[in-house]
Design an enzyme around this catalytic site. Structure first.
Site, PDB file in Angstrom:
ATOM      1  CE  LYS A   1      11.054 108.623 -82.764  1.00 18.83           C
ATOM      2  NZ  LYS A   1      11.877 107.616 -82.075  1.00 18.83           N
TER       3      LYS A   1
ATOM      4  CE  LYS B   1      -2.429 102.169 -80.388  1.00 17.69           C
ATOM      5  NZ  LYS B   1      -1.173 101.613 -80.829  1.00 17.69           N
TER       6      LYS B   1
ATOM      7  CE  LYS C   1       3.744 104.447 -74.372  1.00 21.83           C
ATOM      8  NZ  LYS C   1       5.077 104.528 -73.767  1.00 21.83           N
TER       9      LYS C   1
END
Ligand code: TRP
Length: 331
Positions: free
Chosen positions: A113, A197, A200
């Site tokens: 991050k 995958k 979202k």
């Protein structure tokens, strides 16, 4: 008989999609029957990256309505917003004083991050796993359903539970990862890049089917899904990832076994498979979407559900927090 407690945190980010539905939400529906479940919308975790306030609130309500439309039932489970239960932040501080810098510096998600958000490397990104440990430990949680990316964080929660118990006496249940038994092939892959995958937060909306996509969009996206150059409809994740993904989706949406679908589609073309898969997904999502809009159009009622959830959560959280403070000599 008291059931084991299960806690799960939901990030209100990205677009809920059908991969998430098959991969997680469907499991939650089962867990809801087997465990004493708490589902928390973790909006305090969400603000470790910049959020537009109005958008964060809207998205949070969208998420709650979507999960409820999928069958998460506030009568069976506790559904609440993390920010409505101040005990989370308070326990976090107490745990922070027992967490070593080195433990947090090792966290791979934190390292990823800070590499991504170079303009906003804030303290919250660093201490994120301590808040997550507080979420879990406040409720005497036994089971935490986590993906691979959260394993290291759960490990810290376990270490902190043990450390606190050793220092102050039995305060916390030591949580364990819960891996739901999914039927083979429950994993939904991206439509255009079936090696990865379905996510979202994918930037390309063609890669996923959002829970709220309209029928035309769904049919179009499935039609564009990547297949391969031969024409055989067979399940083979390694050599035919796109076709296998369509079979998985069709199986998930219809309840038919993949082997059954393979014989049903023997000799038929990809066009046929895609049309049927698209239509099956449309049919699956229609009642969910209708329920979503019913819930979402009545915001006052939705807020009331959240308020009641927070009340139930607080009752339990404050009990744990009181014990911890007492044990630590805090008056
Ligand atoms: N960090 C988790 C994620 O990104 C969300 C989360 C927050 C969570 N608190 C939690 C998950 C507690 C499980 C238990 O997915």
């Amino acid at each position: 008989m008291a059931r084991d407690i299960l806690f799960s945190g939901i990030q209100p980010s990205g677009q809920l999609n059908i991969g998430h539905y098959f991969g997680a939400v469907k499991n939650w529906l089962r867990m809801q029957e087997d465990f004493d479940c708490l589902f928390s919308l973790v909006n305090l975790h969400a603000i470790t990256v910049r959020q537009a306030p109005a958008e964060l609130k809207k998205r949070s309500l969208d998420f709650v309505a979507a999960y409820m439309a999928c069958g998460i039932d506030p009568e069976k489970s506790v559904i609440f917003a993390q920010s409505d239960v101040p005990e989370h932040s308070e326990l976090m501080w107490l745990l922070s004083c027992h967490t070593y810098m080195g433990e947090l510096e090792r966290m791979t998600q934190y390292k990823d991050k800070i590499a991504k958000h170079t303009d906003n490397i804030n303290l919250g990104l660093f201490s994120y796993p301590v808040l997550m440990a507080a979420d879990i430990l406040l409720y005497q949680t036994k089971a935490v359903p986590v993906g691979a990316d959260q394993k290291q964080h759960l490990e810290l929660a376990r270490d902190l539970a043990n450390r606190m118990n050793n220092a102050y006496g039995q305060l916390f249940t030591v949580p364990e990862p819960y891996i739901p038994s999914t039927e083979a092939g429950g994993r939904i892959m991206s439509l255009l890049e079936p090696e990865k995958k379905m996510s979202k937060s994918d930037e390309n909306a063609g890669n996923y089917i959002a829970l709220l996509d309209d029928p035309k969009t769904i049919l179009k996206k499935v039609k564009r899904a990547v297949t391969d150059t031969d024409t055989i409809i067979r399940y083979d994740r390694d050599n035919k990832p796109g076709v296998s993904n369509l079979l998985t989706l069709l199986s998930g949406a219809t309840g038919k076994a993949i082997s059954e679908l393979e014989s049903e589609y023997d000799g038929k073309g990809y066009g046929h498979l895609k049309t049927d898969t698209g239509e099956a997904i449309v049919a699956l999502l229609a009642p969910i979407q209708a329920e979503f809009h019913r819930l979402r159009d009545n915001e006052a009622e939705l807020m009331q559900v959240m308020k009641q959830g927070a009340c139930k959560a607080r009752e339990r959280a404050s009990h744990t927090l009181k014990q911890v403070k007492k044990a630590m000599g805090l008056m």
